[in-house]
Design a protein around this motif. Structure first.
Motif, short mmCIF file in Angstrom:
data_model
loop_
_atom_site.label_atom_id
_atom_site.label_comp_id
_atom_site.label_asym_id
_atom_site.label_seq_id
_atom_site.Cartn_x
_atom_site.Cartn_y
_atom_site.Cartn_z
N ASP A 41 0.80 -1.20 0.19
CA ASP A 41 -0.03 0.03 0.14
C ASP A 41 0.99 1.22 0.04
OD1 ASP A 41 -2.01 2.02 0.53
OD2 ASP A 41 -3.05 0.90 2.10
N SER A 71 -4.62 3.66 -1.47
CA SER A 71 -5.81 3.52 -0.90
C SER A 71 -6.56 4.70 -0.22
CB SER A 71 -5.47 2.61 0.59
OG SER A 71 -4.43 3.15 1.41
N THR A 72 -5.93 5.66 -0.77
CA THR A 72 -6.59 6.99 -0.41
C THR A 72 -5.84 8.17 -1.46
OG1 THR A 72 -7.05 8.74 1.09
CG2 THR A 72 -4.57 7.78 1.39
#
Length: 845
Positions: A41, A71-72
């Motif tokens: 990630d 993830s963002t």
């Protein structure tokens, strides 16, 4: 041809936004080099060599074999994705905020693979190294692997830190950006530098790419490409900024596989595209809402080129010699506006669609009421390319593949200027309808070229170029008019075919004619009797006009044509007095003819004494002689032709003498003498000449075959006629006598011409076929007179002709004046009435 166009506004902005020199420096402490150590990630520190999540000061490198996933929404300073590495945005946005502090200016010489003296920075290629201070261009986006996902990729200069607002961004790599989100560039309103793809770039984008100031209000942002960019979506490289500019340099290529290219947004002032390399929009459209597209290289558009629908102005300009514009759809469809300029020639415009396309001459930017010519216009691929305006072509018109140029719903004209060539190397001929093609100008020889087996076809063809037009095709056809205004049309080995309804306009001469001195012919289709002049000549050393006129009095014509060419030299074997010229007349589908021929020649052709020349038809070893040359008009006449072939002018080779004796009923006055035929002023011909006759020698085995014809033979008042006969005539022949108003009369048997002197008299029934003679009151036999229409019968038809002339008291040398006294009256009627009651007809073998 070159037009000069000064883009003063563009020059002004180029002067205002010239950046200062960049320098190479050590890596500042603010820059963090974050390399992936494993897949993972983006937001996990365990993924990075720094054990920290990258931020807007991080130079991120994703190493080979690793897959990093957002993830963002995330941010970094620069990004390198190595071979076999993947960055997957997922649905999240990645903001790449470039640091401009060490970025050299975006100019040729930097990142284009060539070092510059003023900017000695290494190019971004496989040798580039972030730790090498000489590699100063650190504001990077390099993808050698894959950048995936659906979230946006934003390249930004908007945070105001570390002087990030002036230098633009550099992209490179040979990988794929499979991300299908929006990919765009944003900057401050004062920035002058945009996105730059360097020479090592070979990126593939799957989403839409927008290289523009996303926040709006940017001024003169310039983006550049030195490498290769391939996109599956749409592209907009200059929108949302005033005077936004995109430069595609020599050797660079922008390819859109499915989408369209938008030069700018009409809400902002001007979009400027400068292409020195290749733009290849395979399936989409090229939208030019407002601004310039300057082409110095190659532009290919699979769809339409579309301008604004309202008052905005857009200009597409061919600005370099041999630049290419290729379109598969419409060039500025009828519902919108746009200007297309041929600034520097030669250049190419290629209609390359797979279906029907409209071909229109572009509007001139200086005067919208005018249009601008094409330089080189090529029609290729498939489908009908339909003219929807008149067009002009300055260099060449090329028709290729399975494309067909058509004016099937119009009568527009095509003007070929000066040295332009018409080249049809495709499958289909020009569908001309009622259009006109004009070869015009004063310089440069023009060409008509066709490789099709069926050749090329025109409706109206006008030649108006003093330098002439050369035909290089198997056949070129004209169905309506061939207008010879100026210049030579040189056939070479090609045939120029005029349809049965076609005519020739103009005043042919030695400078305006058909040059038919090769193997090719000027052909005329015939569907019925009639007269036609072939305006032919030669260009063998000196241009010379030598026309041929053929007048078909009778005949049968079935898909028929007659062809003419000529040779500027003596017919082989002729000697003494002769013409340095002969004509070859071919035919197909023509039979049973009676034809009169007239041949014109320049006096320079005469070798020897012109008055000694006779028209001669040469067939194998025999020569048929006709009239003596007209030394005033310089013409040869050969009348009553029953076949065609080779003709020239030569002296009579008289190794034999044919001596005939006969009397004409209408002229006979008794005592073995005839009157001279008269016109209104007295005897028509010289002293001792009664009238002229025609003598034919027919084949002994087949009377329908005429071996030789002698026209305009003097028949003396004592009934004698003398004819010099060629040594080639040594067989036996039927001797046939023809006269303008007498019954055709034939010798009773074939007469041997084996000796040097042949004497024959039509003076007794036993010596005439069928005994077809009239006996005068003094016992002398004469040929029957009164066949005025030469149909082989003396009947009421002849009486009607005579009666019509008698009713209006016609006088002169007339066919209806049977007794030759110069007046049509009851004396002529008596002769016809007597013979008509006796049912006199011609009798032949």
């Amino acid at each position: 041809m070159k037009k000069t166009f000064t883009k003063f506004i563009v020059v002004l902005f180029m002067l205002v936004f010239t950046s200062s020199r960049g320098f190479s420096e050590a890596i500042p402490t603010e820059i963090i080099i974050a390399e992936s150590v494993n897949s993972g990630d983006w937001n996990s520190p365990a993924t990075w060599s720094t054990a920290r999540v990258p931020n807007d000061s991080a130079f991120v490198i994703i190493n080979s074999g690793h897959t990093v996933t957002l993830s963002t929404n995330s941010t970094c300073e620069s990004l390198v994705i190595e071979k076999n590495a993947t960055l997957d945005n997922g649905a999240f946005e990645l903001l790449i905020q470039f640091n401009g502090w060490a970025h050299g200016r975006v100019m040729p010489g930097i990142d284009d693979g060539v070092n510059s003296i003023d900017y000695p920075y290494a190019p971004i290629d496989s040798t580039w190294d972030i730790t090498n201070a000489n590699n100063a261009n650190w504001n990077l986006y390099i993808v050698n692997g894959t950048h995936a996902g659906t979230g946006n990729i934003i390249f930004s200069f908007l945070d105001g830190l570390l002087n990030r607002n002036d230098y633009g961004a550099t992209a490179s790599g040979y990988g794929s950006v499979t991300n299908t989100g929006s990919i765009y560039y944003e900057s401050t309103p004062t920035s002058g530098r945009g996105f730059k793809f360097n020479s090592a770039c070979d990126l593939k984008f799957y989403g839409h790419v927008n290289l523009f100031n996303f926040t709006g209000g940017g001024s003169s942002i310039t983006s550049e490409n030195f490498g290769k960019i391939t996109m599956k979506g749409n592209a907009n490289f200059t929108a949302a900024c005033d005077f936004g500019t995109f430069n595609n340099f020599a050797g660079a290529c922008v390819t859109l596989e499915n989408g369209s290219f938008y030069s700018n947004d009409p809400a902002y002032t001007w979009g400027l595209i400068y292409n020195y390399g290749t733009f290849d929009i395979k399936k989409g459209n090229l939208y030019l809402p407002f601004g310039y597209f300057d082409n110095y290289g190659t532009v290919k558009v699979g769809g339409d080129m579309i301008g604004p629908d309202a008052a905005y102005q857009c200009y597409f300009m061919q600005d370099a010699a041999n630049c290419v514009f290729e379109i598969g759809g419409e060039l500025f469809p009828a519902t919108n506006n746009g200007f297309f300029l041929s600034v520097v020639e030669p250049n190419y415009v290629i209609y390359n669609g797979t279906g029907a396309q409209s071909v229109n001459e572009p509007i001139d930017m200086y005067d919208p009421a005018l249009t601008t010519p094409f330089s080189i216009l090529k029609l290729a691929n498939k489908g009908i390319k339909e003219l929807v305006t008149n067009i002009r072509v300055n260099d060449s018109l090329l028709i290729a593949d399975s494309a067909q140029l058509s004016t099937s719903t119009s009568s527009f004209s095509i003007i070929m200027n000066n040295a332009s060539a018409w080249k049809n190397i495709g499958v289909y001929p020009f569908s001309a309808n009622s259009s006109e093609v004009i070869f015009s100008g004063t310089t440069g020889g023009q060409e008509i070229i066709s490789t099709s087996a069926s050749g090329e076809s025109f409706y109206k063809l006008t030649i108006n170029n003093a330098s002439g037009v050369t035909i290089s095709a198997q056949n070129v056809s004209v169905t309506n008019t061939l207008d010879l205004q100026s210049g030579l049309v040189t056939l070479g080995n090609s045939n120029l075919i005029l349809g049965s309804a076609a005519s020739i306009l103009g005043t042919p001469s030695a400078s305006t004619m058909i040059v038919a001195d090769g193997n090719g012919e000027l052909r005329k289709d015939f569907s019925a009797t009639g007269s036609f002049t072939f305006p032919v000549g030669d260009n063998t050393g000196t241009t010379e006009y030598a026309p041929v006129t053929l007048n078909f009095i009778s005949g049968t014509f079935t898909n028929a044509y007659v062809g003419v060419n000529l040779v500027n030299q003596a017919y082989p074997g002729v000697t003494g007095n002769y013409l340095n010229r002969y004509w070859n007349i071919s035919s197909s589908g023509v039979s049973g003819i009676n034809c009169n021929a007239l041949f014109g020649y320049p006096v320079a052709d005469v070798v020897g004494t012109e008055s000694q020349l006779f028209a001669a038809q040469i067939t194998n070893a025999s020569v048929n002689y006709f009239d003596a040359a007209n030394t005033t008009l310089h013409q040869l006449t050969a009348n009553s032709l029953v076949n065609l072939g080779a003709f020239t002018g030569t002296q009579v080779v008289a190794d034999k003498d044919l001596n005939l004796s006969l009397f004409l009923e209408g002229l006979y006055k008794g005592g073995n003498l005839m009157n001279q035929a008269r016109d209104v002023s007295g005897p028509k011909y010289g002293t001792g000449i009664a009238d002229y006759i025609t003598v034919e020698l027919h084949n002994a085995a087949n009377y329908n075959v005429v071996e030789c014809t002698y026209s305009n033979i003097e028949l003396m008042t004592d009934g004698t006629a003398h004819i010099p006969v060629s040594i080639g005539l040594h067989d036996s022949y039927y001797i046939t006598i023809k006269h303008r108003n007498s019954i055709q009369t034939v010798s009773s048997t074939s007469v041997s011409f084996s000796g040097s002197i042949i004497n024959y008299g039509f003076d007794a029934p036993a010596k005439v076929f069928g005994g077809n003679l009239n006996q005068y009151t003094d016992g002398v036999y004469t040929l029957y007179s009164g066949d005025l229409n030469q149909d082989g019968m003396i009947n009421s038809s002849d009486n009607i002709l005579l009666g019509n002339n008698a009713a209006i008291f016609k006088t002169g040398y007339l066919t209806t004046d049977v007794n030759g006294d110069g007046t049509v009256d009851s004396g002529d009627m008596t002769i016809i009435d007597n013979n008509s009651h006796a049912s006199v007809t011609s009798v032949t073998p």
